[in-house]
Design an enzyme around this catalytic site. Structure first.
Site, PDB file in Angstrom:
ATOM      1  CG  HIS A 196      -2.351   0.393   0.856  1.00 53.49           C
ATOM      2  ND1 HIS A 196      -3.010   1.434   1.435  1.00 53.49           N
ATOM      3  CD2 HIS A 196      -3.208  -0.112  -0.062  1.00 53.49           C
ATOM      4  CE1 HIS A 196      -4.218   1.552   0.907  1.00 53.49           C
ATOM      5  NE2 HIS A 196      -4.364   0.624  -0.013  1.00 53.49           N
ATOM      6  CD  GLU A 220      -1.379  -3.692  -5.514  1.00 52.98           C
ATOM      7  OE1 GLU A 220      -1.730  -4.764  -6.049  1.00 52.98           O
ATOM      8  OE2 GLU A 220      -2.190  -2.860  -5.086  1.00 52.98           O
ATOM      9  CG  HIS A 296      -5.774  -0.071  -8.637  1.00 55.53           C
ATOM     10  ND1 HIS A 296      -6.460   1.095  -8.412  1.00 55.53           N
ATOM     11  CD2 HIS A 296      -5.583  -0.628  -7.412  1.00 55.53           C
ATOM     12  CE1 HIS A 296      -6.657   1.241  -7.116  1.00 55.53           C
ATOM     13  NE2 HIS A 296      -6.146   0.214  -6.480  1.00 55.53           N
TER      14      HIS A 296
HETATM   15 MG   LIG Z   1      -2.929  -1.410  -4.006  1.00 51.34          MG
END
Ligand SMILES: [Mg+2]
Length: 397
Positions: A196, A220, A296
């Site tokens: 994140h 990610e 995404h």
């Molecule tokens: Mg993400």
């Protein structure tokens, strides 16, 4: 030679701010064709709404078929253009709606308009949520998502908010969470872990090392995109593919990222990075660098349909994120992706966790206008959470 305009014109548009944190755009033509788009930056829906109003001023009465002309005029015909998140998201939603209109006008799916599918089915994955909740909750949610929706890949956040060094046991907490999820879903489900962008650079290597033993499909946003120049070094340091791109809005940013090897998967957001028109350029750029595409999409059904349209015409589209099944709180209204569509069955995964192309025409998403209007009557004002560190200093959620 002159350009023959279509007989249609952009006649009106409406915006709907709907829970949990989304914004839907409905464009209607003089001939009665309706196209849908999803222009939003979560937490700034009202700002994107304003940008859509400004952009739509120049489109009223224009030929909806000239998508590239309108895109280029908005993005490049103006002094400031459309480089930032708010403007590129506004443009993205308009772009999606115009592709939807074009498909419906011609009786073709957007996939067909873009040249036809390169694969029969698309791998679609679910996610647990970005919030860092207690381990047992994440594990139970992950298992339930896979059981109920047929996901064969599930993504979760593996990084609690953290300072420049780990003074509060965050690394251990992240590893424990991933370990619990792996135990709950078993060895046959792929797991991806999202940092994140909240893990600061000094702690990234330590967190990666702690999570690697759990057979991770990809990591990610191991760093916030502000620190993308660290990606080549980080990629040299782990064998797990690195993914990023949800907070990158323009081709130029992806070009800069992909000039050096390092990132294995790019994740442009079809509602943030200029829509179908621009993300297709970004996807092709990645393909020519042997980098995978995994758009995404924790957003609504229109954004997901736009993502799938691009996926099906891109050889490098490895995974598609989906917010299907995400549980939003009662405060958010509790509504999710499929509550806003009439054709929920078209979004079902097969036994391998894959989806066929949505049946056209257009984007292939049939919106439930009754529900949309009812929810938008009490428009949300969703804001991202503020989650300070124990010392009270702010950090990314
Ligand atoms: Mg993400």
């Amino acid at each position: 030679m002159s350009i023959t305009p279509s007989s249609d014109k952009i006649a009106r548009y409406e915006l709907f701010r709907v829970t949990p944190r989304w914004l839907f755009l409905r464009i209607k033509t003089a001939n009665g064709v309706v196209g849908w788009g999803e222009p939003v930056v979560e937490g700034y829906a009202e700002s994107v709404e304003s940008a859509v109003h400004v952009m739509m001023e120049s489109l009223m009465g224009k030929d909806p078929a000239r998508i590239h002309y309108h895109w280029q005029t908005i993005a490049k015909g103006d002094f400031y253009g459309g480089l930032g998140p708010v403007m590129m998201s506004a443009l993205a939603g308009i772009d999606q709606a115009l592709w939807d209109i074009k498909g419906k006008t011609l009786g073709a799916s957007v996939v067909d308009l873009l040249g036809g599918a390169v694969r029969d089915r698309q791998m679609v994955y679910g996610h647990v949520a970005a919030d860092f909740e207690p381990d047992d909750v994440a594990a139970a949610i992950a298992k339930q998502r896979c059981d109920d929706y047929g996901f064969k890949l599930i993504k979760l956040c593996g990084s609690p908010p953290m300072g420049y060094t780990d003074m509060q046991g965050s690394i251990e907490a992240g590893a424990a969470r991933v370990a619990e999820v792996r135990k709950a879903v078993g060895p046959d489900i792929q797991i991806a872990v999202d940092f994140h962008g909240r893990c600061k650079l000094p702690m990234v290597r330590k967190l990666i090392r702690a999570l690697e033993p759990y057979d991770i499909a990809f990591f990610e946003e191991v760093v916030h995109p502000d620190f993308n120049d660290a990606m080549p070094d980080l990629a040299n340091w782990t064998e797990v593919p690195l993914a990023t791109g949800e907070r990158m809005f323009h081709y130029a940013e992806f070009y800069d990222l992909l000039r050096k090897p390092g990132v294995s998967i790019i994740q442009p957001d079809l509602s943030h990075a200029g829509g179908i028109t621009h993300c297709l350029d970004i996807a092709r750029l990645a393909e020519h660098r042997d980098v995978a595409l995994a758009p995404h999409c924790p957003l609504g059904p229109i954004a997901l349909a736009a993502c799938l349209a691009v996926d099906f015409v891109c050889l490098n589209a490895e995974y598609q994120e989906s917010g299907i099944g995400l549980t939003y709180t009662a405060e958010d209204g509790g509504r999710g992706v499929l509550d806003y569509v009439l054709n929920a069955d078209d979004f079902k995964l097969d036994d391998d966790g894959m989806m066929p192309p949505l049946p056209g025409p257009g984007l292939g998403v049939q919106m439930n206008e009754e529900v949309i209007r009812e929810v938008a009557a009490d428009a949300h004002k969703w804001r991202g959470p503020i989650e300070p560190l124990p010392d009270g200093s702010p950090t990314r959620w």
